[in-house]
Structure formats: structure tokens, C-alpha cells
Design a protein around this motif. Structure first.
Motif, mmCIF file in Angstrom:
data_model
loop_
_atom_site.group_PDB
_atom_site.id
_atom_site.type_symbol
_atom_site.label_atom_id
_atom_site.label_comp_id
_atom_site.label_asym_id
_atom_site.label_seq_id
_atom_site.Cartn_x
_atom_site.Cartn_y
_atom_site.Cartn_z
ATOM 1 N N THR A 70 -7.215 13.998 -1.702
ATOM 2 C CA THR A 70 -8.005 13.084 -2.541
ATOM 3 C C THR A 70 -8.609 11.916 -1.777
ATOM 4 N N GLY A 71 -8.030 11.554 -0.629
ATOM 5 C CA GLY A 71 -8.494 10.370 0.091
ATOM 6 C C GLY A 71 -8.187 9.082 -0.638
ATOM 7 N N ILE A 72 -7.147 9.090 -1.498
ATOM 8 C CA ILE A 72 -6.826 7.933 -2.332
ATOM 9 C C ILE A 72 -5.445 7.391 -1.979
ATOM 10 N N ALA A 73 -5.367 6.103 -1.738
ATOM 11 C CA ALA A 73 -4.114 5.369 -1.603
ATOM 12 C C ALA A 73 -3.989 4.440 -2.814
ATOM 13 N N VAL A 105 0.844 -1.188 0.000
ATOM 14 C CA VAL A 105 0.000 0.000 0.000
ATOM 15 C C VAL A 105 0.885 1.245 0.000
ATOM 16 N N PHE A 106 0.653 2.124 -0.970
ATOM 17 C CA PHE A 106 1.388 3.391 -1.067
ATOM 18 C C PHE A 106 0.445 4.540 -0.714
ATOM 19 N N GLN A 156 -11.273 -8.667 5.644
ATOM 20 C CA GLN A 156 -10.164 -8.876 6.569
ATOM 21 C C GLN A 156 -9.134 -9.846 5.999
ATOM 22 N N SER A 157 -9.601 -10.855 5.275
ATOM 23 C CA SER A 157 -8.666 -11.798 4.644
ATOM 24 C C SER A 157 -7.851 -11.111 3.552
ATOM 25 N N ILE A 158 -8.462 -10.140 2.850
ATOM 26 C CA ILE A 158 -7.722 -9.372 1.849
ATOM 27 C C ILE A 158 -6.709 -8.462 2.536
ATOM 28 N N ALA A 159 -7.120 -7.824 3.634
ATOM 29 C CA ALA A 159 -6.207 -6.960 4.385
ATOM 30 C C ALA A 159 -5.021 -7.745 4.924
ATOM 31 N N ALA A 160 -5.220 -9.026 5.217
ATOM 32 C CA ALA A 160 -4.136 -9.857 5.731
ATOM 33 C C ALA A 160 -3.074 -10.127 4.680
ATOM 34 N N GLN A 161 -3.385 -9.823 3.409
ATOM 35 C CA GLN A 161 -2.413 -10.016 2.331
ATOM 36 C C GLN A 161 -1.541 -8.781 2.113
ATOM 37 N N ILE A 162 -1.797 -7.716 2.867
ATOM 38 C CA ILE A 162 -0.956 -6.511 2.800
ATOM 39 C C ILE A 162 0.314 -6.776 3.604
ATOM 40 N N VAL A 163 1.460 -6.718 2.939
ATOM 41 C CA VAL A 163 2.731 -7.059 3.591
ATOM 42 C C VAL A 163 3.619 -5.848 3.822
ATOM 43 N N GLN A 164 3.234 -4.666 3.270
ATOM 44 C CA GLN A 164 4.082 -3.491 3.409
ATOM 45 C C GLN A 164 3.250 -2.238 3.171
ATOM 46 N N VAL A 165 3.516 -1.194 3.963
ATOM 47 C CA VAL A 165 2.933 0.129 3.754
ATOM 48 C C VAL A 165 4.086 1.107 3.537
ATOM 49 N N VAL A 166 3.977 1.938 2.505
ATOM 50 C CA VAL A 166 5.002 2.944 2.192
ATOM 51 C C VAL A 166 4.337 4.316 2.200
ATOM 52 N N ILE A 209 4.058 4.432 -10.987
ATOM 53 C CA ILE A 209 2.915 4.801 -10.152
ATOM 54 C C ILE A 209 3.060 6.246 -9.696
ATOM 55 N N CYS A 210 2.033 7.050 -9.944
ATOM 56 C CA CYS A 210 1.904 8.381 -9.360
ATOM 57 C C CYS A 210 0.936 8.278 -8.180
ATOM 58 N N ILE A 211 1.429 8.592 -6.989
ATOM 59 C CA ILE A 211 0.613 8.497 -5.780
ATOM 60 C C ILE A 211 0.016 9.870 -5.494
ATOM 61 N N PRO A 212 -1.301 9.980 -5.429
ATOM 62 C CA PRO A 212 -1.911 11.294 -5.171
ATOM 63 C C PRO A 212 -1.774 11.704 -3.706
ATOM 64 N N ARG A 213 -1.961 12.997 -3.462
ATOM 65 C CA ARG A 213 -1.947 13.514 -2.093
ATOM 66 C C ARG A 213 -3.191 13.029 -1.361
ATOM 67 N N PHE A 214 -2.977 12.221 -0.339
ATOM 68 C CA PHE A 214 -4.095 11.580 0.353
ATOM 69 C C PHE A 214 -4.948 12.612 1.077
#
Length: 451
Positions: A427-430, A195-196, A229-239, A419-424
Motif C-alpha cells: 500500500t505504501g502507507i504508514a 510512526v507505525f 523538517q520541523s514536523i519530522a523533528a517531532q517524530i520520537v519513535q518508529v515501530v 490502529i490497523c497498520i496496512p502492509r507497507f
């Protein structure tokens, strides 16, 4: 009270390796160091690379220095580009501010001047390029090398010949191209996500803290049903790619701060630490500094000090990283910045979108070619840390106006996800990336309720 252990969802894990050694400044020192040294290091490094590519490009042409050019003789020259720009800001302009104000006042009085319009960049039709090496410099002409595309600081090889006017007529150009890339790991049949997010701007009066809390709850698995929750458990890194806090600049006026003003400075960081602690308690977290964060201004920005985050830094999953930032997850290589390098390119060159700027930096093999000319950087004496030695699989930049992505391919099978990451905060977008297939999508958190 019985606990149903069978329904517990285990978070997936990944092997992390930092690749930030070249961006770390061990003994910071400015006395006696000149920016010419980083240009010399860049020229030596890139010229060696381009010389190795010339035999496969134009094997029949000799390689000359600028001083060794002969009129009418076709050859190849290798050097650093410099772009003369009519509209480029100059520090000398500071001395003419009062005159500008006076003229602007007169113009308004005469009602002969319309409102001042700030250009989106400093490009002008009269801009031209010069190539420079240790022996000298020569003005470039021709329709192949467009000044609007290139910037000061690039090292290229040019095929052409000297004209009677002493210019060099360019007939073809050789760029370094995408570097070699390690083999992308084969799909293992299981999805792992990164997740960026960037531009959180905690402390901004216009930001919505509920949006970030929703993101935190989603990443940590405290949101949604068992499927989510099972999908969230597949998140291995936040940047987190820069501009995490926004401190009121009006307080930093060089005077002693009152106690209430001191709290205004520290509260955004305390609030950010509380949110990061929730993430670090369950997911590995990398945080990079940005132009608005309490870090050094020039690139490479050094990691935010851990003392700013007493809660989250207590976890070994918390990593404070430099900007630019490079790392590997399960042999998938990532490279990214908080956006300064691409934003600066947009000021001094033109492209159809930010992704094209990003692709150019990869094909030029340089993260930030405009540093140190128009973008501040540390005066390295023996190396250029922004040279891209190995092609990443994922290349990201933070703090952009909108989300954008593209998959590009190199001539030797390289595959890169841009990937261009918008200002959260705006925009409220990750952005979520699947490491198994390099597919990514935007994750939007809305907090408006319909009536």
C-alpha cells in the motif's frame, strides 16, 4: 565555511520504558510441558477476576460449578469456552488427501461439481459452545451467547439454569471488560509523533524500494522544506510491526544451498539493515518479528537476533522487540502485535471489521484467546502472558489489508486508540500517531509519475 547553527532543528525526545518482560522466554523448554497448564493458569486468573465482578453484576445469584448444577435452578457458572466447529481443520484430514484428490478428479470428469471455493473462515450454522471447568463440561444454549462471536479459550461468567436435557440455558453473560488504565498524560502543548509501519517485505520482487526510502527520508528529516523538517523533528519513535523481509521459500527445501542461493537468503536482510541504519541514526526504532520473518513461529515471537542487523544494532536507539510488544512513551502505554492474533480470530469467528476483533480482545482482557488451540504459542506452565493486566492507550496490529482506526471508551473512563497498520510493501502507507491527543492519520508514499 560558515554554518548557520540557528537554523538547526533539534529532534524532540521522549522517555521510553519497555513492558515486554512477560513476553520474554528465559529458558525455553518443551519436554514434559503440556498446553493444559496454560489453560489452567488462564482459568485461575480470569475466574478470580470474574468472581470479584459478580457481586456488582448479579449479587442475588449463587455461583456454582458445572458438576453442582441443578435442573431449573438459576445460578452463575464460570469457566472456559470451547467451540465445536464442523468446518474446523483437523490434522487427521491429512490422511484423506488422496481420497479428496480422487473425488475431485471424479467430480471434474462428471462435470457435476463447480470450482472449489475457499471460505474466508470456518464458521458454520451448526457450531455450538461448551463451558468447561475442573469439575466437568456442559453444552450451552440460548440466544444470548452467539457461537459466531465467541471462540475457544475465553473465560466468561454465565447466568442461566440447567434444562431437562442437561444443557445450560444462558440468560446473560459477563465478560471481564476493559482493565484499569493509568491516567493519560495531559496535553503539554507540544506534539510528539510515533510512526507505525509493517509488511515492508524487503526482498519481494513486487515491492518498491523507493517507497521505503521515501519513508526513511521523511522520518529522518531529509525530505521537504524547513516546515516539513520541523514536523519530522517531532517524530520520537518508529515501530515496525512484523514481516520486514521476504525470503524465497523455494530455497528452503532442506538441502544444501549453493553460494548464489545463500546470497538470495541474506540479501533481503542486508538491504533491510541498510535502511534501518538510516532510521536508527536519528530516531529510536523498535522492530518486531512477524510470521514471515526469521524468528520462531509460535507466540510470543522472540526478538530478531541483533546479529542480523550489524549496522543498525550499533546504535542504542535500535531495539529488537518481541511480538506481542508493549512499551510506554512519556507514560502513554502501547500494546501491539504483528497481526497473527486478530487474523486467527477472523478465521474462527465473525465481526464487521478488524477493529471490532481488536475491541473484543481488550474487553475479553486477552490478546490471543485462540492460542494454543488454533494459534501456536509456547507451552507456559505457570502463567498466561497474553492476559491484559493494564489497559493500553494505543493498541495496534500490523500486516492488515487496509488502514483503519477507532477510538473506544470504557465504563471507567478508559480511552484506547485502535490502529490497523496496512502492509507497507503493498500500500505504501504508514500510520502516524500524535501522543498528545491520540489522533492518528495515514501517511502515503506514492512513486508513480503522471505522463
Amino acid at each position: 565555511m560558515e554554518v548557520d547553527t540557528e537554523s538547526n532543528i533539534q529532534r524532540k525526545q521522549s522517555i521510553y520504558q519497555s513492558m515486554d518482560e512477560s513476553f520474554e522466554i528465559q529458558k525455553e523448554m518443551y519436554r514434559g510441558q503440556q498446553y493444559s497448564q496454560i489453560y489452567f493458569a488462564r482459568l485461575h486468573l480470569m475466574r478470580t477476576l470474574l468472581y470479584s465482578l459478580v457481586p456488582n453484576w448479579k449479587p442475588h445469584l449463587p455461583v456454582c460449578t458445572v458438576l453442582g448444577l441443578e435442573e431449573g435452578k438459576e445460578c452463575i457458572i464460570v469457566g472456559t469456552l470451547y467451540k465445536h466447529m464442523k468446518l474446523k481443520p483437523s490434522i487427521l484430514d491429512e490422511y484423506s488427501k488422496e481420497m479428496i484428490k480422487f473425488l475431485y478428479f471424479i467430480g471434474n470428469m462428471q462435470k457435476s461439481a463447480g470450482p472449489l471455493v475457499k471460505p474466508h473462515n470456518f464458521i458454520h450454522p451448526d457450531d455450538h459452545l461448551v463451558l468447561e471447568d475442573e469439575s466437568g463440561r456442559v453444552k450451552l444454549r440460548g440466544n444470548v451467547l452467539l457461537p459466531s462471536v465467541y471462540v475457544t479459550g475465553l473465560v466468561v461468567a454465565l447466568h442461566g439454569k440447567e434444562t431437562g436435557a442437561g444443557d445450560f440455558w444462558v440468560e446473560d453473560i459477563l465478560e471481564a471488560g476493559l482493565p484499569n488504565q493509568i491516567v493519560l498524560p495531559l496535553k503539554s502543548g507540544e506534539d510528539k509523533y510515533v510512526v507505525f509501519v509493517s509488511g515492508l517485505s524487503v526482498g519481494n520482487s513486487g515491492s518498491n524500494p523507493l517507497q521505503f526510502q521515501l519513508l526513511v527520508d521523511h522520518v529522518t528529516g531529509h525530505l521537504g522544506d524547513e516546515m516539513e523538517q520541523s514536523i519530522a523533528a517531532q517524530i520520537v519513535q518508529v515501530v515496525i510491526a512484523g514481516n520486514s523481509v521476504e525470503i524465497p521459500l523455494g530455497l528452503l527445501n532442506g538441502q544444501n544451498l549453493a553460494s548464489k542461493d545463500q546470497s538470495k537468503l541474506s540479501e533481503p536482510i542486508k538491504e533491510l539493515d541498510i535502511l534501518l541504519t538510516q532510521i536508527a541514526a536519528g530516531v529510536p526504532l523498535d522492530i518486531m518479528p512477524g510470521p514471515n520473518d526469521p524468528a520462531n513461529f509460535s507466540l510470543p515471537q522472540q526478538p530478531l537476533h541483533r546479529c542480523l542487523f550489524p549496522g543498525s544494532s550499533a546504535y542504542n536507539t535500535f531495539r529488537s522487540c518481541p511480538n506481542p510488544h508493549s512499551f510506554e512513551l512519556d507514560n502513554v502505554r502501547f500494546l501491539g502485535t504483528s497481526g497473527q492474533n486478530i487474523d486467527d480470530l477472523e478465521k474462527y469467528s465473525e465481526a464487521k471489521d478488524k477493529l471490532e476483533f481488536m475491541e473484543r480482545t481488550l474487553r475479553w482482557r486477552h490478546i490471543s484467546p485462540t492460542a494454543p488451540n488454533t494459534l501456536g504459542c509456547y507451552p507456559f506452565t505457570d502463567r498466561d502472558p497474553f492476559f491484559i493486566e493494564s489497559c493500553p492507550h494505543v493498541y495496534f496490529i500490523g500486516n492488515q489489508d487496509k488502514y483503519a482506526t477507532r477510538l473506544i471508551k470504557g465504563s471507567e473512563g478508559q480511552v484506547v486508540r485502535l490502529i490497523c497498520i496496512p502492509r507497507f510493501g503493498e500500500t505504501g502507507i504508514a500510520v502516524v500517531l500524535n501522543m498528545g491527543n491520540l489522533e492518528c492519520h495515514a501517511l502515503s508514499f506514492g512513486t508513480e509519475f503522471s505522463s
